[in-house]
Design a protein around this motif. Structure first.
Motif, short mmCIF file in Angstrom:
data_model
loop_
_atom_site.label_atom_id
_atom_site.label_comp_id
_atom_site.label_asym_id
_atom_site.label_seq_id
_atom_site.Cartn_x
_atom_site.Cartn_y
_atom_site.Cartn_z
N ALA A 1 -68.21 17.39 20.38
CA ALA A 1 -68.62 16.93 21.62
C ALA A 1 -68.32 15.55 21.97
O ALA A 1 -68.37 14.91 20.95
N VAL A 2 -68.13 15.14 23.22
CA VAL A 2 -67.74 13.85 23.43
C VAL A 2 -68.62 13.34 24.38
O VAL A 2 -68.83 14.00 25.27
N LEU A 3 -68.91 12.08 24.42
CA LEU A 3 -69.89 11.42 25.05
C LEU A 3 -69.19 10.06 25.54
O LEU A 3 -68.68 9.26 24.90
N ILE A 4 -69.22 9.87 27.06
CA ILE A 4 -68.25 8.67 27.25
C ILE A 4 -69.07 7.71 28.57
O ILE A 4 -69.51 8.23 29.55
N GLY A 5 -69.52 6.46 28.24
CA GLY A 5 -70.14 5.67 29.10
C GLY A 5 -69.01 5.17 30.13
O GLY A 5 -68.17 4.27 29.47
N MET B 1 -71.04 21.03 9.89
CA MET B 1 -71.89 19.96 10.49
C MET B 1 -71.17 19.26 11.48
O MET B 1 -69.88 19.04 11.60
N ALA B 2 -71.89 19.15 12.77
CA ALA B 2 -71.50 18.84 13.90
C ALA B 2 -71.09 17.46 14.24
O ALA B 2 -71.81 16.72 13.42
N THR B 3 -70.03 17.06 15.03
CA THR B 3 -69.84 15.49 15.14
C THR B 3 -69.86 15.24 16.49
O THR B 3 -69.31 16.21 17.47
N LEU B 4 -70.35 14.28 17.03
CA LEU B 4 -70.31 13.64 18.23
C LEU B 4 -69.56 12.44 18.17
O LEU B 4 -69.76 11.47 17.64
N LEU B 5 -68.74 12.45 19.26
CA LEU B 5 -67.74 11.06 19.47
C LEU B 5 -68.34 10.60 20.73
O LEU B 5 -68.41 11.08 21.75
#
Length: 212
Positions: A90-94, A1-5
């Motif tokens: 995967a990582v997502l940063i604002g 199961m994929a994880t997004l931070l």
């Protein structure tokens, strides 16, 4: 199961934040690709992580068996943040620009997760993980603009995330976000709108790429 931070750092709520609008679009498209995936979300404005302390810093260079109670507690918080990064697919940063740089809350997160010998150094533990940074700004700091030399967000994050942590970094840059609110920038509103629309389109592309 994929994880997004997913990390947001804008001090403004969703309806008033350019970076949050784009990260929300990215997250929605990522979740479409991974309906059973996990999103680990950190709103650094609402719940800031501790700024690095002497105990947290020194504990990173000491044998855990020798940690004082203060070092052990401070280092446990660092490890929790580090593990979230290491376990992400995967990582997502604002990362909105405040006074030519990143918000101090985001800098605090980075200071905690950068650990020489683990996340940084010869073999970074999260090396190769795709990270998308939404680097919004009120004006324009693009090459050829008068304020090109004041662009410290992309340059800094490319060095820290890419060079130090070994992550695979991409940027989405919504610019001129102050145009609708500043009468002196009224003539730039069409350029702002084009930048906003392009950023939202890029969020879709980057989300699908990260999900793959």
């Amino acid at each position: 199961m994929a994880t997004l931070l997913h990390i947001d750092s804008s001090v403004f709520p969703s309806e008033a934040s350019a970076s949050r609008a784009v990260t929300a679009a990215f997250r929605a498209h990522w979740q479409e690709q991974h309906p059973d995936g996990t999103v680990v979300y950190r709103d650094l404005a609402a719940q800031p992580v501790p700024h690095i302390s002497a105990d947290a810093h020194s504990a990173g260079f000491a044998d855990p068996a020798s940690h004082t109670p203060g070092q052990a507690a401070a280092f446990a918080e660092r490890v929790r943040l580090i593990e979230e990064l290491e376990q992400a697919d995967a990582v997502l940063i604002g990362a909105p620009m405040y006074n030519f740089s990143v918000p101090s809350t985001l800098k605090a997160w980075l200071d905690n997760v950068i650990l020489i010998g683990r996340t940084a150094g010869e073999t970074p533990s999260a090396k190769g993980t795709p990270v998308t940074v939404v680097a919004s700004r009120g004006g324009s700091y693009a090459p050829g603009t008068p304020r090109e030399g004041y662009e410290y967000v992309q340059n800094y994050l490319a060095a820290v995330l890419g060079d130090a942590l070994g992550l695979d970094v991409d940027f989405i840059v919504p610019e001129l976000t102050m145009a609708p609110h500043n009468p002196a920038m009224a003539e730039l509103v069409p350029l702002y709108e084009a930048s906003r629309d392009r950023a939202l389109e890029e969020a879709t592309v980057h989300a699908k790429r990260s999900a793959a």
